[in-house]
Each structure stands twice: as structure tokens, then as C-alpha cells.
Design a protein around this motif. Structure first.
Motif, short mmCIF file in Angstrom:
data_model
loop_
_atom_site.label_atom_id
_atom_site.label_comp_id
_atom_site.label_asym_id
_atom_site.label_seq_id
_atom_site.Cartn_x
_atom_site.Cartn_y
_atom_site.Cartn_z
N GLU A 30 0.78 -1.19 0.19
CA GLU A 30 0.13 0.03 -0.09
C GLU A 30 0.88 1.42 0.24
N GLU A 57 -9.65 -6.68 -7.43
CA GLU A 57 -8.52 -5.81 -7.07
C GLU A 57 -8.76 -4.28 -7.66
N TRP A 61 -7.72 -1.64 -4.87
CA TRP A 61 -6.84 -0.70 -4.70
C TRP A 61 -7.46 0.74 -4.89
N LYS A 64 -7.71 1.79 -1.35
CA LYS A 64 -6.55 2.07 -0.78
C LYS A 64 -6.19 3.54 -1.06
#
Length: 444
Positions: A30, A57, A61, A64
Motif C-alpha cells: 500500500e 482488485e 486498490w 486504498k
């Protein structure tokens, strides 16, 4: 949308490998996103894409990245390619409004419009619960919102306006009932039936929905005890107006319905920016075909525009930052036909000379590619086939229908490449039979 190997083969004189390696970083942890956050700098609009609507994913992502933008740069909201009424329920939950629900799982499980898996999934549950926890530590004015940008929810938005008008304003209630009664003969939820009828007999509900929006604008109070209530009603009325236009346009050839939809999403986004004040910053989650600048693709050949193009045209370069996503192979959630039961499908290896193929050759590493001036200088005139998977997907035919010729350095500011990806984790799998028509060959 098909691609030709010979047309999209990179020039032999170009050291593509070195060029990309010099302008990218490997993505393992990350904290590797910190350089991306640094590149985003003071942008007010951060557009985060996806190459499909069913890949785990891409969601994780984007979450994040969004967390970092919210915590480090004070972003005000996340706006997604979803229906306004449904997403507004989740917005009220993450902001801990009274009677907004006990958990994100229950709220998201109620999302019933096909394709349900786009937001009714465990990945979005995790995002919503993080937003709720984050917001609980902040005062009301600093809570981060979650909103839907799309145009499909004509009947649901009508229901919301009718609900609001009960025991309040008779003028708004009458206008809402007039609009509701106009649409009622066309089989609730079946937009194509309304479109066909309007075309066949040259009748429409346009006057009724415009009148409803006008009455709401004239008679709704400017503020009340619920800080978002007024904005919510106005937005539902705007959805009704643009949904009516969208459904009438969808049976005609050309990009008209697509353009109505993307312009509506931009209008909604600008309304959200205005509501959140002069210092507002927004994170947008949509498919690559919406957030990547259409002018860098063959979408513009027939006059198709998209969110990325409109936002870039309307704002300074430093105010907008778009991030595309893609992968080489894996699995994905999609349907074989519109309204079909969702399936886990294999995503085959990307075709030769496509953007994803060229990135895979770089030792099959996940990476963030930055579209620097050097990248624009050397790759700006080169078209790569760039994969786009919609909610309708037929892997055996993807070579001919799922690659968009793209000048990548002008389509995005950065690109996140994930070599192998996996399917989303949906909450429920039964379609509701709500047949929203496709707006593009791959249904994005």
C-alpha cells in the motif's frame, strides 16, 4: 472496437520496455501508492477507473487510494457509477444519520437493480464500514459522503420525490403525481417500453418532468434540519428529467443516449462540489470508458463524449487527475446477456500488442505507470488496443469487441497495471429482471 495486430504493433525503433520502466514503479504494498498520491498533488477531481465492473482488485486498490486521499488530502466525497437513491441510502449510513441503518451489509443487500454485483459486494461493504468509522471521528461538516452519479433510477427517484412531498408542499406533490401518472402505463422499470411508445405516437412525459423540476426549484425550502435533504430532492428531480431524455434517446442510432448519461454524471458531480463548498474535492469511481479522456480514443470519431473529457475540458490540468486500471488475465464477474445471472468468467490473456500485453512483458509485475511528458512525447501518437470488459462479457469474442484503440498517455494521468486479477465477491446473485438497455457495445 476491434484491433489489428499490425496496426497497433509498437514501432521497432522504440525501446518501449525502457520507456515504461523509467516512468513507472512496481506496486507491491500500500505504501507504494505514496508516489501516486504525491503526483495527484492538489487536484480537486481524482477519477479512478476500472477495466471491468466485476474485478476484486480494482475495488480494493481504489479503496486504498481513496483512503489516502481522504486522510492526507481532505477529500469530501466518493461518487460512483451507481444509482442516486440507492447510494444516498449508503451516504446516510456512512454519515450516521438518524434511522440510517445498522450496518452497510443490510443496505447494500437491498441494491436490486441489475447488475447487482457492482455495488452489492463485500468490497463495498468494507469501504462503507471504513467510511462510517472515519466519519464517526469527525464533526458533521467534515464527514465524507458516498453518492451515485448515474441516470437510470427514474422510478426510484419518482418514489423519493413523492415520499418527500407527502404532507409538505401540495404544488410539488401535484407535479410529482402528474409525472408518475404519465409514466405509469409504460410498465414500471421498463425504460425501453416508454421509449418505443414515445417514438411511435410522438408523445412523451418531457413536459411533466421539466415541470416537476421547476416546481421543486421554486418551492422547496433552501434549508431545513437535515443538511442534505434539499440537495437529495433536487438531485432526484434532475435524475427524472435526464432519465426521461435518456430513455427517449436510447432507441436512436449514435451516441445520444451515452452522451446524455455522461453529461448527467458530470452535472451531478458539479452539484456535489457546489454542495460541499469552495474547498470541495471529489473522488470518482467509474469504468475506464467514462473516466479516461474520450479524445484519446476512437470514441470521439462519432461525437461520443465522456466524464473524463468533459471534466478535463472544464478545468485546469492541475485540478484533474485520472487513473486507469487494467490487467493481463484472471477472472471476472459478468453476465452473458443483459439481465442474465452473474457468472465467474475467465479473462483470457490480453491480445498481442495490446497495452496490457506490453505491460505483462515487463516481468509480469504489478506497477503504476506515470504519464509523464516523456511518455507523451514518445507514445502520444501511438495507439494501443486497451481492454474494456462490461457487465455483459463474452470472452471468446473479446478480440473483436473489447479493445479500444487508445493513446494511453493522453487518456490517463497514471495507469495501475495488475498482472492477474480475480472476481468480485457479490452479496447476492439473482437478477431482478430490470432490463436497463446497453449504452455501449460492451455494456459499461
Amino acid at each position: 472496437m476491434g484491433i489489428s495486430d499490425s496496426k497497433h504493433k509498437p514501432p521497432e525503433t522504440l525501446d518501449l520496455r525502457k520507456l515504461i520502466l523509467d516512468n513507472s514503479i512496481e506496486l507491491d504494498e500500500e505504501h507504494d501508492l505514496d508516489k501516486l498520491i504525491e503526483k495527484i498533488a492538489d487536484a480537486k477531481y481524482v477519477l479512478l477507473g476500472e477495466a471491468s465492473h466485476g474485478t476484486h482488485e480494482y475495488y480494493t486498490w481504489r479503496m486504498k487510494i481513496s483512503k489516502k486521499l481522504i486522510e492526507k488530502k481532505g477529500f469530501s466525497f466518493i461518487a460512483v457509477e451507481g444509482d442516486w437513491p440507492d447510494c444516498y441510502k449508503l451516504n446516510r449510513y456512512v454519515k450516521n444519520y438518524p434511522d440510517s441503518g445498522d450496518c452497510a451489509l443490510d443496505i447494500l443487500h437491498s441494491f436490486s437493480r441489475w447488475p447487482t454485483w457492482m455495488w452489492a459486494n463485500w468490497e463495498t461493504v468494507a469501504l462503507a464500514e471504513w467510511l462510517r468509522e472515519h466519519n464517526d471521528r469527525h464533526v458533521k461538516e467534515d464527514k465524507v459522503g458516498f453518492y451515485g452519479l448515474d441516470v437510470y433510477s427514474l422510478w426510484e427517484s419518482l418514489d423519493e420525490v413523492l415520499k418527500y412531498s407527502e404532507n409538505k408542499d401540495l404544488t410539488i406533490k401535484k407535479a410529482a403525481l402528474d409525472a408518475f401518472n404519465c409514466f405509469e402505463p409504460y410498465n414500471r422499470g421498463k425504460g425501453q417500453q416508454y421509449a418505443l411508445a414515445a417514438r411511435a405516437v410522438s408523445l412523451s412525459c418531457e413536459d411533466e418532468v421539466v415541470n416537476l423540476l421547476t416546481k421543486i426549484s421554486e418551492h422547496i425550502p433552501t434549508r431545513n434540519s437535515d443538511p442534505e435533504d434539499t440537495m437529495n430532492v433536487r438531485q432526484n428531480a434532475q435524475v427524472i428529467v435526464n432519465a426521461e431524455r435518456y430513455y427517449r434517446a436510447m432507441i436512436t442510432a449514435g451516441p445520444a443516449s451515452w452522451n446524455i448519461r455522461d453529461r448527467h454524471m458530470v452535472h451531478t458531480l458539479e452539484n456535489l462540489m457546489e454542495f460541499h463548498g469552495a474547498d470541495a474535492k471529489g473522488i470518482i469511481w467509474e469504468h475506464n470508458t467514462h473516466i479516461g479522456d474520450a479524445r484519446a480514443t476512437d470514441m470521439c470519431d462519432d461525437g461520443t463524449v465522456n466524464v473524463g473529457q468533459i471534466i478535463n475540458e472544464g478545468h485546469k490540468p492541475e485540478e484533474v487527475f485520472s487513473v486507469g486500471f487494467g490487467s493481463y488475465k484472471g477472472t471476472v464477474i459478468a453476465g452473458r446477456e443483459w439481465g442474465d445471472i452473474m457468472q465467474v468468467m475467465q479473462v483470457p490473456e490480453a491480445v498481442k500488442y495490446s497495452w496490457e500485453y506490453e505491460l505483462h512483458k515487463l516481468d509480469a509485475k504489478d506497477r503504476v505507470v506515470f504519464m509523464t511528458e516523456v511518455m507523451k512525447e514518445h507514445l502520444g501518437g501511438q495507439e494501443f488496443g486497451h481492454r474494456a470488459i462490461g457487465v455483459v462479457y463474452r470472452p471468446k469474442h473479446e478480440h473483436f469487441g473489447n479493445y479500444i484503440p487508445s493513446r494511453i498517455p493522453y487518456r490517463y494521468n497514471a495507469f495501475i497495471y495488475l498482472d492477474e486479477t480475480s472476481s468480485l465477491h457479490p452479496l447476492h446473485i439473482k437478477p431482478d429482471g430490470n432490463q436497463i438497455p446497453e449504452t455501449f457495445p460492451f455494456g459499461v
